[in-house]
Design a protein around this motif. Structure first.
Motif, PDB file in Angstrom:
ATOM      1  N   THR A 118      -2.573 -31.301 -14.611  1.00 22.79           N
ATOM      2  CA  THR A 118      -2.955 -30.270 -13.637  1.00 22.79           C
ATOM      3  C   THR A 118      -1.847 -30.073 -12.606  1.00 22.79           C
ATOM      4  O   THR A 118      -1.560 -28.942 -12.200  1.00 22.79           O
ATOM      5  CB  THR A 118      -4.264 -30.670 -12.933  1.00 22.79           C
ATOM      6  OG1 THR A 118      -5.275 -30.920 -13.910  1.00 22.79           O
ATOM      7  CG2 THR A 118      -4.734 -29.577 -11.988  1.00 22.79           C
ATOM      8  N   GLY A 122       0.167 -26.672 -11.932  1.00 25.14           N
ATOM      9  CA  GLY A 122       0.172 -26.120 -10.574  1.00 25.14           C
ATOM     10  C   GLY A 122       1.577 -25.852 -10.074  1.00 25.14           C
ATOM     11  O   GLY A 122       1.845 -24.811  -9.459  1.00 25.14           O
ATOM     12  N   SER A 421      -2.443 -19.038  -3.039  1.00 27.38           N
ATOM     13  CA  SER A 421      -3.165 -20.168  -3.652  1.00 27.38           C
ATOM     14  C   SER A 421      -4.670 -19.914  -3.702  1.00 27.38           C
ATOM     15  O   SER A 421      -5.364 -20.444  -4.569  1.00 27.38           O
ATOM     16  CB  SER A 421      -2.874 -21.460  -2.890  1.00 27.38           C
ATOM     17  OG  SER A 421      -3.395 -21.396  -1.571  1.00 27.38           O
ATOM     18  N   GLU A 428      -5.864 -26.639  -9.383  1.00 29.83           N
ATOM     19  CA  GLU A 428      -4.489 -26.143  -9.254  1.00 29.83           C
ATOM     20  C   GLU A 428      -4.257 -25.509  -7.880  1.00 29.83           C
ATOM     21  O   GLU A 428      -3.129 -25.471  -7.389  1.00 29.83           O
ATOM     22  CB  GLU A 428      -4.187 -25.133 -10.348  1.00 29.83           C
ATOM     23  CG  GLU A 428      -4.044 -25.749 -11.736  1.00 29.83           C
ATOM     24  CD  GLU A 428      -3.721 -24.717 -12.801  1.00 29.83           C
ATOM     25  OE1 GLU A 428      -3.251 -23.623 -12.424  1.00 29.83           O
ATOM     26  OE2 GLU A 428      -3.946 -24.990 -13.984  1.00 29.83           O
ATOM     27  N   GLN A 429      -5.324 -25.019  -7.251  1.00 32.44           N
ATOM     28  CA  GLN A 429      -5.202 -24.436  -5.910  1.00 32.44           C
ATOM     29  C   GLN A 429      -4.679 -25.476  -4.919  1.00 32.44           C
ATOM     30  O   GLN A 429      -3.822 -25.183  -4.080  1.00 32.44           O
ATOM     31  CB  GLN A 429      -6.563 -23.911  -5.447  1.00 32.44           C
ATOM     32  CG  GLN A 429      -6.536 -23.239  -4.088  1.00 32.44           C
ATOM     33  CD  GLN A 429      -7.916 -22.822  -3.641  1.00 32.44           C
ATOM     34  OE1 GLN A 429      -8.431 -23.336  -2.646  1.00 32.44           O
ATOM     35  NE2 GLN A 429      -8.524 -21.893  -4.369  1.00 32.44           N
ATOM     36  N   ILE A 432      -0.927 -26.115  -5.609  1.00 34.80           N
ATOM     37  CA  ILE A 432      -0.083 -25.034  -5.090  1.00 34.80           C
ATOM     38  C   ILE A 432       0.083 -25.165  -3.577  1.00 34.80           C
ATOM     39  O   ILE A 432       1.168 -24.921  -3.025  1.00 34.80           O
ATOM     40  CB  ILE A 432      -0.674 -23.665  -5.481  1.00 34.80           C
ATOM     41  CG1 ILE A 432      -0.624 -23.490  -7.003  1.00 34.80           C
ATOM     42  CG2 ILE A 432       0.072 -22.524  -4.797  1.00 34.80           C
ATOM     43  CD1 ILE A 432      -1.385 -22.285  -7.518  1.00 34.80           C
TER      44      ILE A 432
END
Length: 564
Positions: A118, A122, A421, A428-429, A432
């Protein structure tokens, strides 16, 4: 039931958790070593090698190349920094900081139980965002705009040894810009870095000069030759003006003194015939890659011709470009096309050594920057600084987009990536968001190195962009002279777009490569490896003390024991 062991006794496994932790810690250590050199107020590093020779530099790539590291992650980071240095010639410290901070943020994400897969996805998504943002904020400039090139040069030289040791009356930035403009092809947007020769000599740093031609670190062969010639016609040779030994063993039988005299006279006749060919061609300067003996020198000096022997092949290449000459294929048939031209060729004493200047050429395709400094250590640093500027200007000529410096570009990327993001779902937010924090470390490090408080700087920088209208592009960064957060104006610090792109690409590529490694297997290092005469190769953990070297054969019949 007893199962056999999977690994040999001399192979150790670090383990998945420990391997990742170790890899991420090593990345942070490399960053901590070099980050204090960032910016105009950055500090220099000293490296002392095994011979006791020291290197003083604040060039990130040059310093990291000097340092010997054992851990593969440290080697990967240094190779990534070298990639940035090779491709764009600048931004090495920023790349090291970004890689180190991405690894540090990865450690935080792993503690939050976010999987490495992940994190990698990202970071790849963040890279796409960053490159899109750079495309939005870039500005197009005219390739031949000397004012922009001068600002690029001064931005690159800010805080370097070259600007701190040279008088303000001498514009080293203008000198390098003129050198680049002399050899660049602006129509095709091409420039060959090798067309600019950089020569170093001890002396006063204020005597640095640009020679529109070639400087050869040689002396004129004979004291009877003129020391200076104007409107010189230059002949480049790749064959000797002396008698050469044969490649095979040959014998000459001489039975009388008359035959000896004939043999010696023939050598003189052959050399004189070659010199006559040179005189008939109209050349008055002869530069040879091979030898020129005393007989040839005497004849050339009588004709008022300057000669230089055993000149390096690289110098001949530069002379071809600067004078328009072509290396002569055969002395038997010298054409006018093979002769080069220079307004003046003269010998000059530089730093206690004599050098020959070939300058005033018609539209030279090669020029020489003569660097001067009192210290050999700083001469090397001057050379690195000059190359940095030349690479930056090459980047601009090949891709004439610029962005503003002072950490403003990284701050804009961090601010916009945080906004973007929220459009990404899932874990993944968070990744980021951490990428934005990592790239924001570059302006924070810049502020720390100029003496500003990093926490106050971070809050001010974020507040500036939070209060900025969304439709307006503002460049808020670190003003190193006033030590405050302020807007970076167009006539201030600027950098080529390709440098920023390369930093981000390399940072993400190296980080993801390291994150993909989840375990380490190490074989014990053994120095006592050796071979017996019968071909048996083995090693001893104890240095071979318990080993029976004689194999029960007695002193007279013992086997040979070779260590390597």
């Amino acid at each position: 039931m007893k199962y056999p062991e999977l690994l040999s006794h001399d192979v150790a496994r670090v383990g998945i958790e420990e391997s990742r932790k170790l890899n991420l810690v090593v990345g942070g250590m490399i960053t901590d070593v070099i980050k204090t050199s960032l910016g105009p107020r950055g500090m220099e590093k000293v490296f002392i090698d095994i011979l006791g020779e020291d290197t003083i530099t604040k060039h990130g790539g040059a310093f990291l190349r000097k340092v010997d590291v054992k851990h593969p992650v440290a080697k990967a980071i240094i190779e990534g920094v070298n990639t940035v240095d090779t491709h764009v010639g600048d931004g090495t410290i920023s790349a090291a900081i970004l890689i180190g901070m991405l690894l540090s943020k990865s450690q935080e994400l792993l503690k939050m139980e976010i999987s490495p897969t992940t994190i990698i996805k990202g970071y790849e998504k963040s890279l796409e965002f960053a490159l899109d943002i750079l495309d939005e904020i870039k500005k197009k400039e005219s390739t031949a705009n000397k004012k922009v090139m001068y600002r690029l040069a001064t931005s690159c030289l800010a805080g370097k040894a070259m600007t701190s040791l040279i008088s303000e009356d001498i514009s080293i930035a203008n000198l390098i810009v003129d050198a680049v403009c002399s050899v660049a092809n602006f129509q095709k947007k091409e420039i060959d870095i090798d067309d600019i020769k950089i020569e170093e000599k001890a002396g006063n740093a204020n005597n640095i000069q640009l020679v529109r031609g070639t400087v050869v670190d040689k002396t004129i062969d004979n004291s009877a030759m003129p020391r200076s010639i104007e409107n010189a016609k230059i002949l480049l040779l790749n064959e000797p003006l002396e008698m050469m030994r044969t490649k095979t063993d040959e014998q000459i039988e001489i039975n009388s003194p008359e035959q000896m005299t004939l043999f010696l006279n023939q050598e003189t006749i052959d050399i004189r015939a070659k010199v006559k060919k040179i005189v008939n061609s109209g050349a008055n300067v002869v530069i040879s890659r091979k030898g020129i003996n005393s007989i040839a020198q005497e004849y050339l000096s009588k004709e008022g011709i300057i000669s230089m022997r055993r000149v390096k092949m690289n110098d001949l290449s530069w002379l071809e470009k600067s004078t328009g000459a072509k290396t002569c294929k055969s002395l038997e048939d010298i054409s006018e096309d093979e002769l080069g031209f220079a307004k003046k060729v003269y010998e000059k004493n530089i730093g206690g050594d004599k050098m020959v200047f070939i300058e005033g050429c018609n539209n030279p395709k090669s020029v020489t920057i003569l660097l001067r400094c009192n210290s050999k250590r700083y001469l090397d640093e001057f050379h690195r600084d000059a190359l940095n500027v030349i690479y930056v200007l090459r980047n601009f000529i090949e891709n004439s987009f610029i962005v503003r410096g002072g950490g403003a570009t990284e701050a804009i990327i961090a601010n916009r990536i945080r906004e973007l993001s929220t459009t990404v779902e899932g874990r993944e937010q968070i990744v980021i968001g951490k990428f934005a924090d990592a790239i924001e470390e570059i302006p924070i490090t810049l502020a720390r190195n100029v003496g500003m408080d990093p926490i106050d700087t971070l809050t001010q920088l974020r507040a500036k962009y939070a209060n900025c209208p969304k439709d307006t592009l503002k460049w808020y960064g670190i003003d190193s002279e006033k030590r405050k957060v302020s807007e970076i104006f167009p006539d201030g610090v600027i950098e080529p777009l390709v440098v920023k792109q390369q930093i981000v690409k390399t940072g993400v590529a190296v980080t993801n490569m390291i994150l993909n490694v989840n375990d380490i297997f190490m074989k014990d290092e053994i120095d006592n490896t050796h071979c017996h005469i019968d071909g048996t190769v083995h090693a001893h953990h104890d240095g071979g003390k318990a080993h029976n070297h004689f194999e029960q054969e007695g002193l007279e019949q013992r086997q040979m024991h070779h260590y390597y």
